[in-house]
Enzyme design. Sequence first.
Site, PDB file in Angstrom:
ATOM      1  N   HIS A 182       0.873  -1.180   0.000  1.00  0.00           N
ATOM      2  CA  HIS A 182       0.000   0.000   0.000  1.00  0.00           C
ATOM      3  C   HIS A 182       0.907   1.226   0.000  1.00  0.00           C
ATOM      4  CE1 HIS A 182      -3.673   2.177   1.722  1.00  0.00           C
ATOM      5  NE2 HIS A 182      -2.704   2.996   2.086  1.00  0.00           N
ATOM      6  N   CYS A 193      -3.821   9.700   5.457  1.00  0.00           N
ATOM      7  CA  CYS A 193      -4.163   9.441   6.860  1.00  0.00           C
ATOM      8  C   CYS A 193      -4.402  10.765   7.578  1.00  0.00           C
ATOM      9  CB  CYS A 193      -3.037   8.676   7.542  1.00  0.00           C
ATOM     10  SG  CYS A 193      -3.338   8.467   9.312  1.00  0.00           S
ATOM     11  N   ASN A 198      -3.010   8.148  -2.225  1.00  0.00           N
ATOM     12  CA  ASN A 198      -2.528   6.814  -2.596  1.00  0.00           C
ATOM     13  C   ASN A 198      -1.968   6.832  -4.015  1.00  0.00           C
ATOM     14  OD1 ASN A 198      -5.091   6.088  -0.703  1.00  0.00           O
ATOM     15  ND2 ASN A 198      -3.567   4.483  -0.634  1.00  0.00           N
TER      16      ASN A 198
HETATM   17  N1  COA Z   1     -16.495   2.170  16.180  1.00  0.00           N
HETATM   18  C1  COA Z   1     -17.273   3.146  16.734  1.00  0.00           C
HETATM   19  N2  COA Z   1     -17.029   3.715  17.904  1.00  0.00           N
HETATM   20  C2  COA Z   1     -15.971   3.275  18.595  1.00  0.00           C
HETATM   21  C3  COA Z   1     -15.144   2.274  18.106  1.00  0.00           C
HETATM   22  C4  COA Z   1     -15.426   1.715  16.858  1.00  0.00           C
HETATM   23  N3  COA Z   1     -14.665   0.766  16.298  1.00  0.00           N
HETATM   24  N4  COA Z   1     -14.183   2.043  19.002  1.00  0.00           N
HETATM   25  C5  COA Z   1     -14.403   2.877  20.040  1.00  0.00           C
HETATM   26  N5  COA Z   1     -15.465   3.624  19.774  1.00  0.00           N
HETATM   27  C6  COA Z   1     -16.071   4.663  20.615  1.00  0.00           C
HETATM   28  C7  COA Z   1     -16.218   4.261  22.056  1.00  0.00           C
HETATM   29  O1  COA Z   1     -17.422   3.573  22.241  1.00  0.00           O
HETATM   30  C8  COA Z   1     -16.199   5.602  22.751  1.00  0.00           C
HETATM   31  O2  COA Z   1     -17.443   6.228  22.555  1.00  0.00           O
HETATM   32  P1  COA Z   1     -18.042   7.298  23.620  1.00  0.00           P
HETATM   33  O3  COA Z   1     -17.066   8.460  23.627  1.00  0.00           O
HETATM   34  O4  COA Z   1     -19.352   7.658  23.048  1.00  0.00           O
HETATM   35  O5  COA Z   1     -18.071   6.576  24.915  1.00  0.00           O
HETATM   36  C9  COA Z   1     -15.192   6.388  21.930  1.00  0.00           C
HETATM   37  O6  COA Z   1     -15.172   5.769  20.640  1.00  0.00           O
HETATM   38  C10 COA Z   1     -13.814   6.365  22.538  1.00  0.00           C
HETATM   39  O7  COA Z   1     -13.420   5.021  22.732  1.00  0.00           O
HETATM   40  P2  COA Z   1     -12.039   4.608  23.370  1.00  0.00           P
HETATM   41  O8  COA Z   1     -12.031   3.136  23.507  1.00  0.00           O
HETATM   42  O9  COA Z   1     -11.763   5.441  24.590  1.00  0.00           O
HETATM   43  O10 COA Z   1     -11.017   4.921  22.253  1.00  0.00           O
HETATM   44  P3  COA Z   1     -10.205   6.198  21.791  1.00  0.00           P
HETATM   45  O11 COA Z   1     -10.914   7.484  21.977  1.00  0.00           O
HETATM   46  O12 COA Z   1      -8.835   6.065  22.328  1.00  0.00           O
HETATM   47  O13 COA Z   1     -10.199   5.867  20.222  1.00  0.00           O
HETATM   48  C11 COA Z   1     -10.193   4.402  18.334  1.00  0.00           C
HETATM   49  C12 COA Z   1      -9.699   4.649  19.741  1.00  0.00           C
HETATM   50  C13 COA Z   1      -9.396   3.264  17.744  1.00  0.00           C
HETATM   51  C14 COA Z   1     -11.662   4.059  18.392  1.00  0.00           C
HETATM   52  C15 COA Z   1     -10.005   5.708  17.500  1.00  0.00           C
HETATM   53  O14 COA Z   1      -8.696   6.196  17.688  1.00  0.00           O
HETATM   54  C16 COA Z   1     -10.253   5.470  16.052  1.00  0.00           C
HETATM   55  O15 COA Z   1     -11.368   5.211  15.626  1.00  0.00           O
HETATM   56  N6  COA Z   1      -9.192   5.580  15.203  1.00  0.00           N
HETATM   57  C17 COA Z   1      -9.302   5.321  13.792  1.00  0.00           C
HETATM   58  C18 COA Z   1      -8.366   6.206  13.044  1.00  0.00           C
HETATM   59  C19 COA Z   1      -8.404   5.944  11.533  1.00  0.00           C
HETATM   60  O16 COA Z   1      -9.356   5.457  10.985  1.00  0.00           O
HETATM   61  N7  COA Z   1      -7.303   6.313  10.887  1.00  0.00           N
HETATM   62  C20 COA Z   1      -7.149   6.206   9.465  1.00  0.00           C
HETATM   63  C21 COA Z   1      -7.058   4.822   8.969  1.00  0.00           C
HETATM   64  S1  COA Z   1      -5.529   4.012   9.256  1.00  0.00           S
HETATM   65 ZN    ZN Z   2      -3.232   4.742   3.091  1.00  0.00          ZN
END
Ligand code: COA
Ligand code: ZN
Length: 310
Positions: free
Chosen positions: A206, A239, A248
């Site tokens: 990727h 990202c 990409n």
């Molecule tokens: N889908 C939906 N909601 C989610 C979730 C998921 N997979 N995982 C966690 N959450 C929600 C929790 O329920 C919580 O909700 P609330 O605030 O309403 O209680 C909130 O997100 C925070 O959850 P927490 O476990 O404390 O995680 P965080 O705030 O540290 O976030 C991730 C962790 C992984 C959920 C978040 O960083 C994320 O979604 N990152 C994705 C980034 C991305 O897509 N990057 C680009 C692609 S590589």
């Molecule tokens: Zn990418």
Amino acid sequence: MRAPDILIQEVAPRDGLQIEPVFVETAEKVRLVDALSQAGFSRIEVSSFVSPKAVPALADAEDVFGGIRRNPRTMYVALVPNRKGAERAIAAGAGEINFVMSASETHNRANMGMRHEQSLAALSDIVGPAHAAGLSVNATIATAFGCPFEGIQAFTKIRRIVREYLDFGVDGITLADTTGMANPRRVEHLVQDVLKQVPSDKLTLHFHNTRGLGLVNVLAAHEAGAFRFDAALGGLGGCPFAPGASGNVCTEDLVNLCDEIGLDTGLNLTALLQLSATLPQLIGHEVPGQVVKAGRPLDLHPVPEKLRDG
Ligand code: COA
Ligand code: ZN
């Protein structure tokens, strides 16, 4: 059907749209995925089951999966960071989960809010339920060729993560150059190295074209034995949690390259160019792709009037 020389997984609906500041309406996303299914992609990354606060642009992942018309020959992939995401992906009927953790712990914390051990614990929770529900699991190593915070990532670290992923029972592995820090030499060496652990039909590369090296990195990886690549229509992508991230490798530019040098992709360049030409209206700005602007190499121009005989 003969396997293509180069297998392209289309990631524009996920990697492409995740960074766009405008929210693309669900119906438009569904139309894009349906058009990609019709264009003959065997794999499409449709959306992400991540926190809607982290990536608001993809907050409608369930509705997109619910709305698309599925081609039985296409695998519909969902990006997932944790157990909750996996449960959502299973319920939405995704065919494959793409789990992501960064080689760089700093980027993993910026992107996913997790340390490596937390991400790996999440993966260990995901594989069993996903397999039991009939989904395959691919695991991505983001920042595999370099991190915008930590710099180059050692091969030993990549090898160790590959081993951990395989021990969890994943079905495929992706090495991702999240912010375009790879170069053809490093690609050649890392691909040769990882192919000792992972067969080529399970390894995807990727690349991002952040520094203009996307296509040469694809070629270097192919020459080193890889044949599966992610690419995004129009060269969309990036990202949201990496400074300076950009698109990409552009799908239609890659298909043009393959057509020019005699590598079969199973995809039709003219159809892809027509589809790519619809993107600026969808996202409200020009796309980085080049062939869509320049035309195919043999789309010849009329000879200037003054040079014509008679
Ligand atoms: N889908 C939906 N909601 C989610 C979730 C998921 N997979 N995982 C966690 N959450 C929600 C929790 O329920 C919580 O909700 P609330 O605030 O309403 O209680 C909130 O997100 C925070 O959850 P927490 O476990 O404390 O995680 P965080 O705030 O540290 O976030 C991730 C962790 C992984 C959920 C978040 O960083 C994320 O979604 N990152 C994705 C980034 C991305 O897509 N990057 C680009 C692609 S590589
Ligand atoms: Zn990418």
